[in-house]
Design a protein around this motif. Structure first.
Motif, PDB file in Angstrom:
ATOM      1  N   ASN A  22       0.825  -1.214   0.000  1.00  0.00           N
ATOM      2  CA  ASN A  22       0.000   0.000   0.000  1.00  0.00           C
ATOM      3  C   ASN A  22       0.854   1.256   0.000  1.00  0.00           C
ATOM      4  O   ASN A  22       0.490   2.257  -0.621  1.00  0.00           O
ATOM      5  N   LYS A  23       1.988   1.221   0.683  1.00  0.00           N
ATOM      6  CA  LYS A  23       2.902   2.375   0.689  1.00  0.00           C
ATOM      7  C   LYS A  23       3.411   2.635  -0.728  1.00  0.00           C
ATOM      8  O   LYS A  23       3.380   3.772  -1.210  1.00  0.00           O
ATOM      9  N   LEU A  24       3.848   1.597  -1.405  1.00  0.00           N
ATOM     10  CA  LEU A  24       4.320   1.740  -2.780  1.00  0.00           C
ATOM     11  C   LEU A  24       3.189   2.177  -3.709  1.00  0.00           C
ATOM     12  O   LEU A  24       3.397   2.996  -4.613  1.00  0.00           O
ATOM     13  N   ASP A  25       2.008   1.660  -3.481  1.00  0.00           N
ATOM     14  CA  ASP A  25       0.840   2.030  -4.272  1.00  0.00           C
ATOM     15  C   ASP A  25       0.544   3.523  -4.107  1.00  0.00           C
ATOM     16  O   ASP A  25       0.243   4.212  -5.089  1.00  0.00           O
ATOM     17  N   GLY A  26       0.639   4.028  -2.887  1.00  0.00           N
ATOM     18  CA  GLY A  26       0.415   5.453  -2.638  1.00  0.00           C
ATOM     19  C   GLY A  26       1.438   6.317  -3.358  1.00  0.00           C
ATOM     20  O   GLY A  26       1.100   7.381  -3.910  1.00  0.00           O
ATOM     21  N   GLU A  27       2.684   5.882  -3.369  1.00  0.00           N
ATOM     22  CA  GLU A  27       3.738   6.614  -4.077  1.00  0.00           C
ATOM     23  C   GLU A  27       3.485   6.598  -5.584  1.00  0.00           C
ATOM     24  O   GLU A  27       3.705   7.598  -6.272  1.00  0.00           O
ATOM     25  N   LEU A  28       3.020   5.475  -6.091  1.00  0.00           N
ATOM     26  CA  LEU A  28       2.687   5.365  -7.517  1.00  0.00           C
ATOM     27  C   LEU A  28       1.544   6.310  -7.860  1.00  0.00           C
ATOM     28  O   LEU A  28       1.599   7.044  -8.848  1.00  0.00           O
ATOM     29  N   GLU A  29       0.521   6.305  -7.050  1.00  0.00           N
ATOM     30  CA  GLU A  29      -0.627   7.172  -7.287  1.00  0.00           C
ATOM     31  C   GLU A  29      -0.225   8.650  -7.249  1.00  0.00           C
ATOM     32  O   GLU A  29      -0.668   9.446  -8.083  1.00  0.00           O
ATOM     33  N   ILE A  69      -5.926  -7.220  -9.746  1.00  0.00           N
ATOM     34  CA  ILE A  69      -5.200  -7.300 -11.011  1.00  0.00           C
ATOM     35  C   ILE A  69      -4.318  -6.069 -11.125  1.00  0.00           C
ATOM     36  O   ILE A  69      -4.802  -4.934 -11.006  1.00  0.00           O
ATOM     37  N   LEU A  70      -3.031  -6.302 -11.342  1.00  0.00           N
ATOM     38  CA  LEU A  70      -2.063  -5.214 -11.481  1.00  0.00           C
ATOM     39  C   LEU A  70      -1.627  -5.102 -12.936  1.00  0.00           C
ATOM     40  O   LEU A  70      -1.588  -6.099 -13.661  1.00  0.00           O
ATOM     41  N   PRO A  71      -1.267  -3.886 -13.353  1.00  0.00           N
ATOM     42  CA  PRO A  71      -0.846  -3.694 -14.737  1.00  0.00           C
ATOM     43  C   PRO A  71       0.527  -4.311 -14.992  1.00  0.00           C
ATOM     44  O   PRO A  71       1.296  -4.540 -14.051  1.00  0.00           O
ATOM     45  N   PRO A  72       0.854  -4.533 -16.268  1.00  0.00           N
ATOM     46  CA  PRO A  72       2.194  -5.031 -16.594  1.00  0.00           C
ATOM     47  C   PRO A  72       3.224  -3.923 -16.396  1.00  0.00           C
ATOM     48  O   PRO A  72       2.882  -2.738 -16.333  1.00  0.00           O
ATOM     49  N   ALA A  73       4.489  -4.294 -16.323  1.00  0.00           N
ATOM     50  CA  ALA A  73       5.564  -3.340 -16.077  1.00  0.00           C
ATOM     51  C   ALA A  73       5.675  -2.282 -17.165  1.00  0.00           C
ATOM     52  O   ALA A  73       6.124  -1.170 -16.905  1.00  0.00           O
ATOM     53  N   ASP A  74       5.227  -2.593 -18.371  1.00  0.00           N
ATOM     54  CA  ASP A  74       5.345  -1.635 -19.471  1.00  0.00           C
ATOM     55  C   ASP A  74       4.074  -0.812 -19.690  1.00  0.00           C
ATOM     56  O   ASP A  74       3.942  -0.117 -20.700  1.00  0.00           O
ATOM     57  N   ALA A  75       3.149  -0.849 -18.735  1.00  0.00           N
ATOM     58  CA  ALA A  75       1.902  -0.083 -18.861  1.00  0.00           C
ATOM     59  C   ALA A  75       2.203   1.412 -18.874  1.00  0.00           C
ATOM     60  O   ALA A  75       3.136   1.886 -18.221  1.00  0.00           O
ATOM     61  N   MET A  77       1.256   5.460 -18.141  1.00  0.00           N
ATOM     62  CA  MET A  77       0.668   6.164 -17.005  1.00  0.00           C
ATOM     63  C   MET A  77      -0.850   6.247 -17.174  1.00  0.00           C
ATOM     64  O   MET A  77      -1.597   6.068 -16.211  1.00  0.00           O
ATOM     65  N   GLU A  78      -1.321   6.495 -18.378  1.00  0.00           N
ATOM     66  CA  GLU A  78      -2.756   6.597 -18.630  1.00  0.00           C
ATOM     67  C   GLU A  78      -3.456   5.260 -18.388  1.00  0.00           C
ATOM     68  O   GLU A  78      -4.545   5.214 -17.813  1.00  0.00           O
ATOM     69  N   GLU A  79      -2.842   4.163 -18.802  1.00  0.00           N
ATOM     70  CA  GLU A  79      -3.430   2.837 -18.572  1.00  0.00           C
ATOM     71  C   GLU A  79      -3.563   2.560 -17.072  1.00  0.00           C
ATOM     72  O   GLU A  79      -4.588   2.038 -16.621  1.00  0.00           O
ATOM     73  N   VAL A  80      -2.542   2.905 -16.315  1.00  0.00           N
ATOM     74  CA  VAL A  80      -2.593   2.680 -14.866  1.00  0.00           C
ATOM     75  C   VAL A  80      -3.606   3.620 -14.227  1.00  0.00           C
ATOM     76  O   VAL A  80      -4.361   3.220 -13.337  1.00  0.00           O
ATOM     77  N   ARG A  81      -3.659   4.863 -14.685  1.00  0.00           N
ATOM     78  CA  ARG A  81      -4.646   5.819 -14.152  1.00  0.00           C
ATOM     79  C   ARG A  81      -6.063   5.252 -14.292  1.00  0.00           C
ATOM     80  O   ARG A  81      -6.882   5.376 -13.387  1.00  0.00           O
ATOM     81  N   GLU A  82      -6.350   4.614 -15.430  1.00  0.00           N
ATOM     82  CA  GLU A  82      -7.677   4.034 -15.663  1.00  0.00           C
ATOM     83  C   GLU A  82      -7.969   2.847 -14.744  1.00  0.00           C
ATOM     84  O   GLU A  82      -9.126   2.549 -14.473  1.00  0.00           O
TER      85      GLU A  82
END
Length: 92
Positions: A22-29, A69-75, A77-82
């Motif tokens: 969750n900490k890493l997820d928050g940094e990603l967000e 479900i997590l995105p692939p490493a090459d996703a 930013m827009e794909e992850v935002r969605e």
């Protein structure tokens, strides 16, 4: 919790590991909200690496339903935002 990384397969994550994820997820967000591509890329890779590190890989023939479900490493930013929910990629 059963987690699928798109294009890679499934891993089982212990509840004790969710705080670190969750900490890493928050940094990603935060990187996505700031539009910081370089930080976004680093945080996405760090999150996926941590999932692989703490997760127990399930066999390919396993038919467990994925709780996350997590995105692939090459996703992008827009794909992850969605994919982001109210609590990021990882709830909790």
């Amino acid at each position: 919790m059963i987690v699928r990384i798109m294009g890679e397969g499934q891993v089982e994550i212990a509840a004790d590991d969710l705080a670190a994820l969750n900490k890493l997820d928050g940094e990603l967000e935060a990187a996505i909200q700031a539009g910081d591509e370089e930080t976004f890329r680093g945080r996405l890779h760090a999150l996926l690496d941590k999932v692989r590190e703490v997760g127990r890989e399930l066999p390919d023939e396993s038919l467990e339903p994925s709780e996350l479900i997590l995105p692939p490493a090459d996703a992008s930013m827009e794909e992850v935002r969605e994919m982001l929910g109210d609590e990021g990629l990882i709830p909790g």
